[in-house]
Motif scaffolding. Structure first.
Motif, mmCIF file in Angstrom:
data_model
loop_
_atom_site.group_PDB
_atom_site.id
_atom_site.type_symbol
_atom_site.label_atom_id
_atom_site.label_comp_id
_atom_site.label_asym_id
_atom_site.label_seq_id
_atom_site.Cartn_x
_atom_site.Cartn_y
_atom_site.Cartn_z
ATOM 1 N N THR A 67 68.838 26.113 36.849
ATOM 2 C CA THR A 67 68.235 25.430 35.702
ATOM 3 C C THR A 67 68.125 26.346 34.482
ATOM 4 O O THR A 67 68.193 25.881 33.343
ATOM 5 C CB THR A 67 66.843 24.880 36.062
ATOM 6 N N LYS A 68 67.967 27.636 34.689
ATOM 7 C CA LYS A 68 67.907 28.573 33.562
ATOM 8 C C LYS A 68 69.221 28.559 32.793
ATOM 9 O O LYS A 68 69.243 28.487 31.557
ATOM 10 C CB LYS A 68 67.589 29.983 34.060
ATOM 11 N N ALA A 69 70.335 28.613 33.525
ATOM 12 C CA ALA A 69 71.650 28.570 32.882
ATOM 13 C C ALA A 69 71.876 27.224 32.206
ATOM 14 O O ALA A 69 72.496 27.148 31.136
ATOM 15 C CB ALA A 69 72.745 28.847 33.914
ATOM 16 N N ALA A 70 71.372 26.154 32.822
ATOM 17 C CA ALA A 70 71.528 24.820 32.234
ATOM 18 C C ALA A 70 70.790 24.723 30.897
ATOM 19 O O ALA A 70 71.299 24.128 29.938
ATOM 20 C CB ALA A 70 71.014 23.755 33.198
ATOM 21 N N ILE A 71 69.596 25.301 30.814
ATOM 22 C CA ILE A 71 68.837 25.300 29.567
ATOM 23 C C ILE A 71 69.581 26.094 28.494
ATOM 24 O O ILE A 71 69.686 25.663 27.331
ATOM 25 C CB ILE A 71 67.427 25.882 29.782
ATOM 26 N N GLU A 72 70.112 27.252 28.857
ATOM 27 C CA GLU A 72 70.868 28.061 27.888
ATOM 28 C C GLU A 72 72.094 27.298 27.401
ATOM 29 O O GLU A 72 72.399 27.287 26.201
ATOM 30 C CB GLU A 72 71.282 29.399 28.498
ATOM 31 N N TYR A 73 72.793 26.652 28.339
ATOM 32 C CA TYR A 73 73.965 25.861 27.953
ATOM 33 C C TYR A 73 73.544 24.739 26.993
ATOM 34 O O TYR A 73 74.199 24.490 25.973
ATOM 35 C CB TYR A 73 74.642 25.267 29.193
ATOM 36 N N GLY A 74 72.452 24.072 27.317
ATOM 37 C CA GLY A 74 71.982 22.977 26.482
ATOM 38 C C GLY A 74 71.647 23.432 25.070
ATOM 39 O O GLY A 74 71.912 22.714 24.090
ATOM 40 N N GLN A 75 71.055 24.608 24.929
ATOM 41 C CA GLN A 75 70.732 25.135 23.603
ATOM 42 C C GLN A 75 71.994 25.354 22.782
ATOM 43 O O GLN A 75 72.041 25.028 21.587
ATOM 44 C CB GLN A 75 69.952 26.444 23.748
ATOM 45 N N LYS A 76 73.022 25.887 23.408
ATOM 46 C CA LYS A 76 74.298 26.092 22.713
ATOM 47 C C LYS A 76 74.937 24.756 22.340
ATOM 48 O O LYS A 76 75.483 24.586 21.236
ATOM 49 C CB LYS A 76 75.254 26.909 23.596
ATOM 50 N N LEU A 77 74.859 23.803 23.260
ATOM 51 C CA LEU A 77 75.485 22.505 23.016
ATOM 52 C C LEU A 77 74.783 21.777 21.873
ATOM 53 O O LEU A 77 75.436 21.114 21.061
ATOM 54 C CB LEU A 77 75.446 21.659 24.286
ATOM 55 N N LYS A 78 73.480 21.897 21.805
ATOM 56 C CA LYS A 78 72.728 21.245 20.733
ATOM 57 C C LYS A 78 73.166 21.771 19.372
ATOM 58 O O LYS A 78 73.325 21.004 18.406
ATOM 59 C CB LYS A 78 71.236 21.476 20.953
ATOM 60 N N GLN A 79 73.369 23.067 19.261
ATOM 61 C CA GLN A 79 73.825 23.660 18.001
ATOM 62 C C GLN A 79 75.229 23.174 17.646
ATOM 63 O O GLN A 79 75.511 22.847 16.485
ATOM 64 C CB GLN A 79 73.803 25.187 18.102
ATOM 65 N N ALA A 137 64.665 18.643 23.900
ATOM 66 C CA ALA A 137 65.458 19.461 22.971
ATOM 67 C C ALA A 137 66.402 18.610 22.134
ATOM 68 O O ALA A 137 67.108 19.134 21.262
ATOM 69 C CB ALA A 137 66.241 20.510 23.750
ATOM 70 N N GLY A 138 66.430 17.297 22.415
ATOM 71 C CA GLY A 138 67.248 16.387 21.622
ATOM 72 C C GLY A 138 68.639 16.148 22.150
ATOM 73 O O GLY A 138 69.512 15.671 21.421
ATOM 74 N N LEU A 139 68.853 16.434 23.440
ATOM 75 C CA LEU A 139 70.185 16.257 24.030
ATOM 76 C C LEU A 139 70.267 14.960 24.831
ATOM 77 O O LEU A 139 69.511 14.770 25.788
ATOM 78 C CB LEU A 139 70.502 17.421 24.967
ATOM 79 N N PRO A 140 71.192 14.050 24.479
ATOM 80 C CA PRO A 140 71.466 12.912 25.358
ATOM 81 C C PRO A 140 72.150 13.427 26.620
ATOM 82 O O PRO A 140 72.906 14.405 26.572
ATOM 83 C CB PRO A 140 72.406 12.037 24.527
ATOM 84 N N LEU A 141 71.888 12.781 27.767
ATOM 85 C CA LEU A 141 72.316 13.326 29.049
ATOM 86 C C LEU A 141 73.138 12.324 29.851
ATOM 87 O O LEU A 141 72.949 11.112 29.745
ATOM 88 C CB LEU A 141 71.089 13.744 29.861
ATOM 89 N N ALA A 142 74.034 12.875 30.671
ATOM 90 C CA ALA A 142 74.900 12.064 31.526
ATOM 91 C C ALA A 142 74.859 12.608 32.942
ATOM 92 O O ALA A 142 74.661 13.804 33.161
ATOM 93 C CB ALA A 142 76.335 12.101 31.003
ATOM 94 N N THR A 143 75.053 11.714 33.914
ATOM 95 C CA THR A 143 75.089 12.140 35.304
ATOM 96 C C THR A 143 75.984 11.208 36.098
ATOM 97 O O THR A 143 76.445 10.183 35.583
ATOM 98 C CB THR A 143 73.672 12.166 35.905
ATOM 99 N N GLU A 144 76.254 11.564 37.351
ATOM 100 C CA GLU A 144 76.948 10.654 38.252
ATOM 101 C C GLU A 144 75.904 9.919 39.084
ATOM 102 O O GLU A 144 75.034 10.544 39.696
ATOM 103 C CB GLU A 144 77.911 11.396 39.181
ATOM 104 N N ALA A 145 75.967 8.601 39.077
ATOM 105 C CA ALA A 145 75.067 7.786 39.889
ATOM 106 C C ALA A 145 75.680 7.667 41.279
ATOM 107 O O ALA A 145 76.618 6.898 41.482
ATOM 108 C CB ALA A 145 74.875 6.412 39.254
ATOM 109 N N LEU A 146 75.165 8.429 42.197
ATOM 110 C CA LEU A 146 75.767 8.499 43.530
ATOM 111 C C LEU A 146 74.861 7.897 44.595
ATOM 112 O O LEU A 146 75.236 6.943 45.272
ATOM 113 C CB LEU A 146 76.106 9.949 43.870
#
Length: 355
Positions: A67-79, A137-146
């Motif tokens: 989750t730490k890496a996911a948060i860092e990725y999300g911050q970059k993606l938001k920018q 953080a303002g990121l729309p999110l996607a997932t696989e519904a499994l």
């Protein structure tokens, strides 16, 4: 009353799980998270209706294990999202469940500690908390519904869902998708054929009645209204890609013949890149050129991307894993992601508004 001579002979145990309502009470949506989800769903629906000329791009790790890496990725993606927003609507890929052909790690919800302890309730807490943080953080999110049960716990935070190639043919997943609140992309079959996806699109748009659970965790009859925002995702199959203009045209004709809206999403990974991350930017470039050449049906892309390049094998000690590198499918790294999406943005910023 159960008779243990004939029932549950292969069941080791049953553990009562936190209810969806209890989990949401403990980890509620804030107003900012709610606004992000609502906006994300509406933008994607507007793109599918042709009212918004942008492409939506589902981009992020193949699966979330850190989750730490996911948060860092999300911050970059938001920018990055702010830089490309006039042509590309970026949606972060946050996959918690992984389908398996035989066995293997099934994702953060099923086994959050990656040690076969299967602390599923803890996985639900970790997953929901991450989704809330990213949404705030303002990121729309996607997932696989499994899993057909987990949507009651997490779908209030999801703007777009995928149904994978292995489950597009499943009646359970078609019924479940008919009740999801956001748009749903159905991948073509693992053989590359379109039939199962077309059938799924026809099914998901209709109301269904099936067994499920309610907010209190009780078994219930779920009655749905039907989901009008299903669309096809081309991901290749049998080792052959299907993102090229000829295959896209065939998909358009098939959709038209079935009386379905010609909305086509391209999965830049899986068979379309032969699971080689180095080929994903080439797929994105090809799709960009198709749009420049006049294609009007391609409405989105899927890209497997992480902080680091490639993937790595699971280790006995998860602390030994390389930070920001996938433990499932190989991904392109952040620098490649940023460059490719900026290039795409620059090439399409004049073309898309006139589509």
């Amino acid at each position: 009353m159960s008779d243990n001579r004939v029932e549950n002979l292969n069941i080791e145990s049953n553990t009562v799980l936190v209810t969806p309502d209890q989990l949401k009470t403990k980890l509620p949506l804030s107003e900012s998270a709610t606004a992000t989800v609502m906006e994300g769903r509406q933008v994607i629906k507007n793109i599918l209706k042709g009212e918004d000329k942008r492409l939506f791009v589902v981009v992020g790790p193949c699966s979330i294990h850190d989750t730490k890496a996911a948060i860092e990725y999300g911050q970059k993606l938001k920018q990055l999202a702010a830089q490309v927003q006039d042509t590309l609507y970026l949606v972060m890929r946050v996959y918690f469940e992984k389908p398996r052909t035989t066995v293997g790690w099934k994702g953060l919800i099923n086994d959050p500690h990656m040690n076969d302890s299967f602390e599923i309730e803890e996985g639900l807490h970790i997953g929901r908390e991450l989704l809330i943080q990213l949404s705030e953080a303002g990121l729309p999110l996607a997932t696989e519904a499994l899993d057909p049960i987990s949507p009651q716990y997490l779908q209030d935070l999801i703007s777009w869902s995928a149904i994978g190639a292995r489950t597009t043919e499943s009646q359970t997943h078609r019924e479940m998708s008919s009740g999801l609140s956001g748009a749903v992309g159905f991948k073509n079959g693992t053989d590359g054929g379109l039939t199962v996806a077309i059938n799924a699109l026809e099914s998901v748009s209709h109301p269904h009645n099936f067994l499920g659970i309610n907010e209190e965790g009780q078994c219930s009859i779920v009655r749905t209204k039907g989901n009008k925002y299903g669309h096809v995702v081309l991901r290749g199959g049998n080792g052959k890609p299907n993102y090229d203009s000829v295959n896209v045209a065939v998909c358009e004709q098939t959709l038209d013949k079935a009386g379905l809206k010609k909305n086509v999403m391209i999965d830049c990974s899986h068979a379309n890149s032969n699971k080689d991350p180095a080929l994903q930017p080439l797929v994105m470039e090809n799709v960009t050129n198709q749009i420049i050449d006049g294609n009007k049906s391609i409405i989105g892309l899927m890209v497997e991307s992480n902080l680091g390049w490639g993937n790595q094998k699971m280790t006995a000690d998860p602390s030994d894993l390389q930070y920001g590198v996938s433990i499932t499918d190989a991904c392109i790294d952040w620098d490649t992601t940023e460059k490719t999406l900026l290039d795409m943005h620059n090439k399409l910023k004049v073309v898309l508004p006139t589509r």
